[in-house]
Structure formats: structure tokens, C-alpha cells
Design an enzyme around this catalytic site. Structure first.
Site, short mmCIF file in Angstrom:
data_model
loop_
_atom_site.label_atom_id
_atom_site.label_comp_id
_atom_site.label_asym_id
_atom_site.label_seq_id
_atom_site.Cartn_x
_atom_site.Cartn_y
_atom_site.Cartn_z
N LEU A 522 0.61 -1.00 -6.68
CA LEU A 522 1.22 -1.16 -8.01
C LEU A 522 0.39 -2.08 -8.89
CD1 LEU A 522 4.90 -1.68 -6.88
CD2 LEU A 522 4.02 0.29 -8.11
N GLY A 523 -0.37 -2.95 -8.23
CA GLY A 523 -1.16 -3.88 -9.01
C GLY A 523 -1.60 -5.01 -8.13
N GLY A 525 -2.08 -9.42 -8.14
CA GLY A 525 -1.88 -10.67 -8.86
C GLY A 525 -2.75 -11.74 -8.24
N GLY A 528 -2.43 -11.73 -4.36
CA GLY A 528 -2.72 -10.59 -3.50
C GLY A 528 -2.26 -9.30 -4.15
N VAL A 530 0.05 -5.72 -4.57
CA VAL A 530 1.45 -5.32 -4.49
C VAL A 530 1.51 -3.81 -4.29
CG1 VAL A 530 3.70 -5.47 -5.60
CG2 VAL A 530 1.90 -7.08 -6.22
N LYS A 546 4.55 -7.38 -1.47
CA LYS A 546 3.42 -8.20 -1.92
C LYS A 546 2.70 -8.77 -0.70
CE LYS A 546 3.76 -10.26 -5.70
NZ LYS A 546 4.11 -11.05 -6.87
N ASP A 640 2.71 -19.98 -14.19
CA ASP A 640 1.90 -18.82 -14.56
C ASP A 640 2.75 -17.79 -15.31
OD1 ASP A 640 -0.38 -17.35 -14.83
OD2 ASP A 640 -0.44 -16.62 -12.76
#
Ligand SMILES: *[C@@H]1O[C@H](CO)[C@@H](O)[C@H](O)[C@H]1NC(C)=O
Ligand SMILES: *[C@@H]1O[C@H](CO)[C@@H](O)[C@H](O)[C@H]1NC(C)=O
Ligand SMILES: *[C@@H]1O[C@H](CO)[C@@H](O)[C@H](O)[C@H]1NC(C)=O
Ligand SMILES: *[C@@H]1O[C@H](CO)[C@@H](O)[C@H](O)[C@H]1NC(C)=O
Ligand SMILES: *[C@@H]1O[C@H](CO)[C@@H](O)[C@H](O)[C@H]1NC(C)=O
Ligand SMILES: *[C@@H]1O[C@H](CO)[C@@H](O)[C@H](O)[C@H]1NC(C)=O
Ligand SMILES: *[C@@H]1O[C@H](CO)[C@@H](O)[C@H](O)[C@H]1NC(C)=O
Ligand SMILES: *[C@@H]1O[C@H](CO)[C@@H](O)[C@H](O)[C@H]1NC(C)=O
Ligand SMILES: *[C@@H]1O[C@H](CO)[C@@H](O)[C@H](O)[C@H]1NC(C)=O
Ligand SMILES: *[C@@H]1O[C@H](CO)[C@@H](O)[C@H](O)[C@H]1NC(C)=O
Ligand SMILES: *[C@@H]1O[C@H](CO)[C@@H](O)[C@H](O)[C@H]1NC(C)=O
Length: 807
Positions: A522-523, A525, A528, A530, A546, A640
Site C-alpha cells: 500500500l505504501g 513510511g 517500513g 505497509v 505494517k 510526524d
């Protein structure tokens, strides 16, 4: 033939329908003034849900609560001021849902029913032929057979009097509970039948009255004294013998020039508010123009009840304005910061008579503070050290007041706390020792980070010395990278159960299967990657898994502690943690899956999202951050906040993710947390680059940047757009604000253009949030109140000292 005949007819129908729709739309927006006739029904979500007064100054109808938009108040409010001000409400203790309705029936009854058809409010009239909201703000029900109204809102006030309104003998104003909660509050202003006008505190929740804290002292002046707020703006007690006693000392404001209201506020102060009708009479905001009593902190003193503020807190009168602030003693915090009247509790472990008091406790001095009641021992002719000693060795003693050789021991709960500059004593608050030799709170790898920070500051000053914004951006990139490469992972034994955690523990195999071998990314960050997955039992429940491959903590126990604190958070604006995996070298967190992606993709998509939806998302984020800072059991600084970390669920509700992966806040929020620089360029607060304490205010800063992005649908840093200033959204927004060109920020955004007062309010809040000086930034609580329009937003100073300091 048949076909030929129907065709023109249906075409005719279409245009008729279109015409009807048009005329309906027109009548809904035009808001022309009409009296309300029999057979009219008003609903919260109807095309018309409120009626204006002829001038448009007031409106009457349904109003969504600021604290919960699915709840509605039947109310009268000043509609032409900003913020609007509610002056009367029918159902403060019982707000209704969307399915409710207000009806003037064909037989002349007028009543409010809730979503299930239960009657919520009924003024008890029959035979009303129409209802009218007058320009004074008075709602009247009139019968055709009589000239005087059957009922009027002016005769049934809640917490507010308007010009033209009179409080009759035997009737009262009752404060609301808080600015946002309209149920019955803690104070009452009663026009007594003995001629006296009196302010009383009341016992919560039963409502009986305690001893008065202010009165005109006109007892036995006759039974017909009335509190009059006349049409020209004079507010006085009209005694039976004709004498007028002014209530506020500051004289009268003309009703030609000012909107006015006199409100018994939730803090117990009867306050005259004025709002200039035109900008030439001063800043157009609700201004305090008179207060009674002059200092409520010292006015209330009762054996029963907590006093002006809640138990264990103390009251500070706010200078000339006469409005009080309620504060907690050191190492105490509010039970609920949105309901300060509930008081404060120690934020350290409560005292126990089994612990060695001398070892466990120390004193925090608080000059000029007294809780005049709650004493249980008095020692005379002692010195301060003896006084402390006596309290320390007594496990009942919570606070001692030392005053001119007298030592008063006090027990909890403390009541009637106040700060008085003339008070010659000092309160000594007994608090748990923060013992440096005890283990650090979970997640503090202080030693490692201190070193990193020092290097960073050194690198930072070198770079900053050579100047330039780009350097700063560069520095932020280095810092984030440096700090994300924490320590070496150590193998960890699998854990079978997680005591005290309401979370599922997965095996690595289970998650591998759930994500189909980590196939759908999914992406990624800062911690790490996801992956999307689904739980085998119910394949429709999507999850986001995650993988923490750049781990923050070397220590297994610390990891579990952090996860436990994340697992304990529950808020509708946060992404829920469903479970974890802690097996061998694998550490994974399992979250609920957010179907509508991140705020980043939403905001910066080719099609601009609706303004309305954007404002809701901004408030949602603010509420989530407030929860993290003040409302969850172990406060969390996010560190963040940025659009990538804000996800949207099916209903486009903002849900904050990735929280708790940074440090846990200590109980004392002003203390530096020793976190290294986290955060992302464009969103990090300036104090990260200085040797200044890192507090929750770093999130306020980042929130301010995100708020600007939400307003403008523009990234905080945009390359290649003209000069540096245009490239950085925060500079540009401040410039536009300074030059009065907020329209540039929402150019081509018609929905926002049509709502400029909200745009302006949001931009002003954002500029407050991005102040370089952390202490100038408001708390998230204040941010929410300002965004909601519950409190006025003062004009923000220019945060540009920030720019000059890096150039
Ligand atoms: C509405 O009601 C007010 C107060 O009774 C009355 O003065 C006024 O004439 C009415 N207006 C209309 C349009 O019926
Ligand atoms: C109240 O004011 C708003 C503009 O601030 C306007 O859109 C709305 O129609 C007004 N409501 C009534 C009932 O007049
Ligand atoms: C708003 O009120 C409704 C009805 O009482 C409740 O179900 C919902 O949880 C509330 N929402 C919030 C955010 O408190
Ligand atoms: C309402 O008006 C009707 C006719 O004018 C009358 O017969 C009836 O008694 C009235 N009802 C009340 C409760 O006043
Ligand atoms: C406000 O006034 C109305 C009308 O008198 C009353 O029904 C209601 O109970 C009051 N609300 C509160 C919270 O006092
Ligand atoms: C009216 O009564 C008040 C209080 O009882 C008194 O102070 C005042 O002098 C009286 N005024 C007159 C004109 O009698
Ligand atoms: C309101 O009261 C003041 C002071 O008594 C008086 O001067 C003024 O004429 C009154 N205004 C009206 C409209 O009665
Ligand atoms: C009353 O007036 C004085 C002088 O005009 C002003 O300084 C003060 O702030 C005012 N007080 C209030 C509560 O408005
Ligand atoms: C508590 O500790 C202090 C210092 O460590 C010691 O002097 C004292 O005797 C202890 N008190 C009790 C009751 O054990
Ligand atoms: C109490 O507060 C002080 C400063 O406000 C802080 O230094 C100390 O660590 C706190 N103690 C505890 C136990 O939280
Ligand atoms: C948002 O979620 C809803 C419900 O899952 C879906 O129908 C819609 O297409 C999604 N929108 C976007 C922009 O992803």
C-alpha cells in the site's frame, strides 16, 4: 399515435419539474422573511432548517452542535456576527438527531419531537395562528384573537438577556455547562421576589443552590424589582420605588452601533458582550464590555462545592477582563480538559500510607495560592522546613500552606482554590519524587538520542551558517534519515500472550497468509512498508499490515510498552491498532484498513475536493491530535503529522496513523522528551533545529502547515514556482494574510470563496499554529475552539522572525 401524444406531454412534465426544482431552490436560498404559518414543519436537514428575523440579524431553528454535528439544538442565535452567538435554546440538555422536527400544527400547537417522535419541548400553547421571530431576537407565538403573544422566548430565557428583554421577579438565568455543552450549568442569576438580584453557585448534578457569591443587596426593596436590558442598551435593576441600579460599571454601548448580549457564562461571570455592527466601531468580534462579579475567584467561598473552579484546581482572575482561568497545581492534570470544572487529579501515583513518605515525595512551591478551606491541622510558630516535614510524614497530607509561621495541613479534594497577589503564604504541593535513578519511562533511549541530537545540532549550525532555506530542507532530510536508523535489531523470542492488551497476537505465518505473501504493497513510511491483507475468517475485513524494518527500539520490553500504549488509544479520528506480531526478527503491526487512501492523494488529486469536506477533515485531524496530546492515558506526541499519515475512511473521516511510534510524552509536558528529530521536511517545527525543548507544540506546528495545505489544496513545498517565498506555502500564506489577499489562497475554489469568513478564520488559526515561538502556538484544545468558531481568533502576529533567523 399513442407515442406521438405522450412525447410532448412528458417533455412538458420535464420542464415543469425543472421549474419546480428551480423555484424550490430559489426559495431555499433567498431566505426572504415570512411569518411561520400553521401546518409548517421544520427539520434539521430540510432545505430550510432555520428562519431569519426580518433584518436577518437573528435566526431561529435547528443548529448542529459544534461538539457533535449529528446533534441539533433548537435555538435562536445572532446570525450576522462571526462567530454567531446562541442566545436561547429549547433543548440544551437533550439535543436531537436528524429525524426530529418542529411543527406548528393546523390547530395551533407548537412543539419539538425527537427522531422517535417523543416530545422534547413544548411551550404549552394552543390556538397559535402563527409564529414570528422579531428583530429583537424574540420568538413569539400569536393567536388571531389576541394582540399580546401567547408565548415568547423573552419570557423564558436560558443564559442570555438581549436588549429589550426583562428578567421578572422570581425568574432566573442559568449558565450552560461549558461553552459547547448547553445542558444546565453550575451558576444561576436569580431575580428574587424580595427585591434582591443574586448570583448563586449550584450543586452538581442535583441543582440545589449554595450560598450566594454576589448580590445587589436590595433585599426588602419591594417585590417588583426587575432586571431590565432596555432597547437602547442600558442594563439595570429597576427597583420597586423607581430607582435604577446599573449592573455593569462601564456604562452603556449604543444598540445602534453594537449587537449586545448579557450572558451568565459557564464560568459563573455575568458578562456583557458587544459586537460592533460596523468595522468603523472597532474589531468585529464579541468583546467583553462588563463583568460581574469583578473577581469570581475570590467571590465564591462555600463549605460545600468546589468553588469557581473544579476540585484541586485554582482560579486565576484574568486581569481587567474579569474572566477567570482554572489551572492545575504542578504534577496535577485535568480529569477532562474539555470539562475543567471536573477538577484536577495528581498525575503521579496516589499516596499510600504503606510507602516511605520521605523517600517517595517532595514539595513543589506555589506562591500566592491558597485553598482557604480543606484544612485539618494547624501548627503555629513553625518554620517552613518543619511545615514540610510535618506534611511529609503524614500520608493524609496532600498540600500544606505555610503563612507567617503558621502551617495548615490540607487533604484532598481541595476546594475554592485561588491565586491572590495579596496572599502572604505559599502552597507547598506534595508530589511524587521524580527519581533519576529509577528506570526511564518506556521508550526513552535518552543516552543514544542525546548524542545524536548533539551531532545534529552541530551539523545544523554549520549548515545554517552557510544559510538558505534549501539547506534547512536538506538538513531535515539528513536528520530524518539519521534518526530512523536506530540501533541494531536483536532476535526476540516469540511472545504467546500480551497481558493487559486488548489486541490479537498474530504469528508471522498468519500475516504472511493474510497478505498473500506480502504481495500488495500500500505504501511505505518512515518505519517500513505497509501491505494490504484480509483476515482469513472474514475476507471482507481488510487490514493494513505494517512491517517495522527500521526499528526504533532495541529492546523488546520497550517495543511492547510502546505497542501497548498505542493499543490503548480509542478515538474516531485515529486508525485503530488491531494486533501485532512479535516473532523472531519480525515485528509487525496490524491496523484497520482505510479504504479512501491518504489525505495526500485526496488533497492533491486532479479534482479539488469539496470545501465542506475539507473543513470537516481539518477538524477531525485537530480532534485526533488533541486526543493524543491530552485525552489518552499515556499522552503521545506524534512528531510526524503530514498528509501521508492522515488516512480517510469510508465516510471520509480523517484518521491519523503512525502515532505512538515516536516517543511517549512524559507527564510533564513542558519537559523536553529527548526525541531526536523526527518529522518530515516542510512540516517540522523550527525548535527541532535549535537546542530548544521538544513539546507537543511541534505537532501544533505541523498541524498548522497541514491546515494551510487543506485550505489551499497545495503542497507545503512546491518546487519551481517563482521565488523561494512562493515555493514555501507557509510564507506565502502569511504574505497573503498580511496583505489582506486571502482570496489568492483559494483562487478558483468557488466553494471556499463563498465562505471567506471561515477561510479567514482557518488561515488565522494556521498562522497561530506556525508561530516560530512554541509558546505562542495555541494548544490543540484552543485550536479546535477557534476552528469551530466557539472562541474568537485574535489577529496572529507574523511568524516571520522564523525566516530571518535562518537567513
Ligand atoms: C409577522 O408577525 C409580526 C408580529 O406579530 C407582525 O407584526 C407582522 O405584520 C407579520 N408579518 C407578516 C408578513 O405576516
Ligand atoms: C445566516 O447567515 C448565513 C450567512 O452567514 C446565511 O447563509 C443564512 O441564510 C442565514 N440564516 C438565516 C436563517 O437567515
Ligand atoms: C454524536 O452523537 C451521537 C448521538 O448521541 C453519538 O452516537 C455519536 O457517537 C456522537 N459523536 C461523537 C463524536 O461524540
Ligand atoms: C381555540 O379556539 C377555538 C375557537 O376559537 C375555541 O373553541 C377553543 O376553546 C380554543 N382552545 C383553547 C385551548 O383555547
Ligand atoms: C432553556 O429555556 C427553555 C425555555 O424556557 C427551557 O425549556 C429549557 O429547559 C432551557 N434549557 C436549559 C438547558 O436550561
Ligand atoms: C429606593 O430603594 C433603594 C433600596 O431600598 C434606596 O437605596 C433608594 O434610596 C430608594 N430610592 C428612592 C427614590 O426612594
Ligand atoms: C434605557 O435606560 C436609559 C437609562 O435609564 C434611558 O436613558 C433610556 O432612555 C432608556 N431607553 C429606552 C429605549 O427606554
Ligand atoms: C471598562 O472601561 C475601561 C476604560 O474605558 C477599560 O479600560 C476596561 O477594559 C473596560 N472594562 C471592561 C470589562 O470592558
Ligand atoms: C524512610 O526513609 C528515610 C530515609 O531513607 C528514613 O530515615 C526513615 O526512617 C524511613 N521511614 C520509615 C517510616 O521507614
Ligand atoms: C513534576 O513537575 C516538575 C516540574 O513541573 C517536573 O520537573 C517533575 O519531573 C514532575 N514530577 C513528576 C513525578 O511527574
Ligand atoms: C471512498 O470509499 C467509498 C466506500 O468504500 C468508495 O465508494 C469510494 O469510491 C472511495 N473514494 C475514493 C476517492 O477512493
Amino acid at each position: 399515435m399513442a407515442m406521438g401524444a405522450t412525447l410532448p406531454l412528458s417533455r412538458h412534465l420535464v420542464s415543469l419539474v425543472a421549474l419546480l426544482a428551480l423555484s424550490q431552490a430559489f426559495s431555499a436560498t433567498a431566505q426572504t422573511y415570512t411569518n411561520v404559518t400553521q401546518g409548517t414543519i421544520l427539520t434539521p436537514l430540510g432545505s430550510t432548517n432555520s428562519w431569519p428575523s426580518p433584518s436577518g440579524d437573528f435566526a431561529f431553528g435547528f443548529r448542529a452542535l459544534d461538539s457533535n454535528a449529528s446533534l441539533f439544538l433548537l435555538a435562536i442565535w445572532y446570525n450576522s456576527t462571526s462567530p454567531q452567538a446562541i442566545v436561547w435554546f429549547a433543548n440544551g440538555h437533550n439535543p436531537v438527531l436528524a429525524g426530529s422536527k418542529l411543527e406548528l400544527t393546523s390547530d395551533g400547537q407548537f412543539f419539538l419531537t425527537d427522531q422517535s417522535g417523543n416530545e422534547v419541548w413544548n411551550p404549552g400553547v394552543s390556538n397559535a395562528s402563527y409564529a414570528a421571530l422579531l428583530d429583537s431576537g424574540n420568538l413569539i407565538l400569536v393567536s388571531s384573537s389576541s394582540s399580546s403573544p401567547l408565548w415568547q422566548s423573552f419570557a423564558s430565557p436560558n443564559d442570555t438577556l438581549l436588549p429589550g428583554q426583562t428578567l421578572l421577579p422570581g425568574s432566573s438565568l442559568r449558565s450552560r455547562l461549558t461553552d459547547l455543552d448547553y445542558s444546565e450549568g453550575r451558576f444561576e442569576l436569580l431575580d428574587q421576589k424580595d427585591g434582591n438580584l443574586v448570583l448563586y453557585p449550584s450543586a452538581m448534578p442535583a441543582g440545589n443552590l449554595y450560598k450566594a457569591y454576589w448580590a445587589t443587596g436590595t433585599v426588602d426593596s419591594g417585590s417588583n424589582s426587575r432586571l431590565v436590558f432596555n432597547e437602547s442598551g442600558s442594563l439595570y435593576l429597576a427597583l420597586t420605588n423607581g430607582t435604577q441600579m446599573a449592573i455593569f460599571s462601564n456604562g452603556t454601548y449604543s444598540t445602534n452601533d453594537y449587537y449586545q448580549r448579557a450572558t451568565l457564562d459557564p464560568d459563573g461571570v455575568f458578562t456583557l458582550y458587544v459586537y460592533p455592527k460596523s468595522a468603523s466601531n472597532g474589531q468585529q468580534e464579541w468583546q467583553v464590555a462588563g463583568t460581574t462579579p469583578p473577581n469570581i475567584c475570590t467571590a465564591i467561598m462555600n463549605d460545600y462545592g468546589s468553588g469557581a473552579c473544579g476540585y484541586n484546581s485554582y482560579c486565576v482572575s484574568n486581569g481587567d477582563s474579569g474572566k477567570p482561568d482554572c489551572l492545575c497545581p504542578p504534577n496535577y492534570s485535568f480529569i477532562d480538559s474539555t470539562r475543567k470544572y471536573l477538577g484536577c487529579m495528581p498525575s503521579f501515583a496516589p499516596q499510600s500510607c504503606e510507602r516511605n513518605q520521605t523517600d517517595s515525595f517532595e514539595f513543589q512551591p506555589l506562591a500566592q495560592i491558597d485553598w482557604p478551606l480543606s484544612d485539618y491541622e494547624l501548627y503555629t510558630t513553625v518554620d517552613e522546613d518543619q511545615c514540610k516535614e510535618y506534611c511529609l510524614s503524614d500520608c493524609m497530607c496532600a498540600v500544606t500552606i505555610f503563612k507567617n509561621g503558621d502551617c495548615y495541613k490540607k487533604k484532598l479534594p481541595l476546594s475554592n482554590g485561588r491565586k491572590t497577589s495579596s496572599f502572604p503564604g505559599t502552597a507547598l504541593i506534595k508530589v511524587a519524587k521524580s527519581n533519576p535513578s529509577t528506570p526511564q519511562p518506556p521508550g526513552s533511549t535518552a543516552a543514544v538520542e542525546k548524542k545524536d541530537r548533539k551531532t545534529l545540532i552541530l551539523v545544523g549550525s554549520l549548515l545554517l551558517g552557510s544559510s538558505g532555506l534549501l539547506n534547512m530542507v536538506f538538513l531535515a532530510v539528513i536528520s530524518v534519515n539519521a534518526l530512523c536508523r536506530y540501533g541494531n535489531r536483536r532476535p526476540i523470542k516469540p511472545e504467546s500472550s500480551v497481558p493487559g492488551m486488548n489486541m490479537r497476537v498474530f504469528t508471522y505465518g498468519e500475516l504472511e497468509q493474510a497478505t498473500n505473501g506480502f504481495s500488495e504493497e500500500l505504501g511505505s513510511g518512515s518505519f517500513g512498508r505497509v501491505y494490504r491483507g484480509s483476515l482469513t475468517l472474514d475476507s471482507r475485513t481488510w487490514i493494513a499490515v505494517k512491517k517495522l524494518d527500521r526499528l526504533l527500539h532495541e529492546n523488546d520490553k520497550e517495543f511492547m510498552n510502546e505497542v501497548r500504549s498505542i493499543g490503548q488509544t480509542h478515538h474516531k479520528n485515529l486508525v485503530r491498532l488491531l494486533g501485532l506480531c512479535n516473532e523472531g526478527v519480525h515485528r509487525l503491526l496490524v491496523y484497520e484498513y482505510m479504504s479512501n487512501g491518504s489525505l495526500k492523494s485526496f488533497l492533491f488529486a486532479s479534482e479539488r475536493p469539496h470545501w465542506n469536506r475539507r473543513t470537516k477533515i481539518a477538524l477531525g485531524i485537530a480532534r485526533g491530535v488533541l486526543y493524543l496530546h491530552e485525552e489518552c492515558s499515556a499522552p503521545i506526541i506524534h512528531c510526524d503529522i503530514k498528509p501521508e499519515n492522515i488516512l480517510l475512511d469510508d465516510n471520509f473521516v480523517a484518521r491519523i496513523s503512525d502515532f505512538g511510534l515516536a516517543k511517549l510524552l512524559r507527564t510533564d509536558r513542558s519537559h523536553r522528551t529527548n526525541t531526536g528529530i523526527r518529522g518530515t521536511r516542510g512540516y517540522v517545527a523550527p525548535e527541532w533545529f535549535k537546542n530548544a525543548p521538544i513539546t507537543a507544540k511541534v505537532d501544533v506546528y505541523s498541524f498548522g502547515v497541514v491546515l494551510l495545505e487543506i485550505i489551499c489544496c497545495r503542497k507545503s513545498l512546491e518546487r519551481g514556482v517563482g521565488n523561494e517565498v512562493v515555493m514555501v506555502l507557509t510564507y506565502w500564506a502569511c504574505d497573503c494574510y498580511r496583505e489582506g489577499r486571502l482570496d489568492l489562497l483559494v483562487e478558483k475554489d468557488e466553494e471556499a470563496m463563498a465562505d471567506m469568513s471561515v477561510v479567514e478564520r482557518f488561515v488565522m488559526v494556521a498562522i497561530w499554529c506556525i508561530q516560530e515561538e512554541p509558546s505562542l502556538r495555541p494548544s490543540m484544545q484552543k485550536v479546535i475552539q477557534m476552528l469551530e468558531g466557539a472562541v474568537a481568533v485574535p489577529a496572529p502576529p507574523d511568524p516571520s522572525s522564523y525566516i530571518s533567523s535562518i537567513r
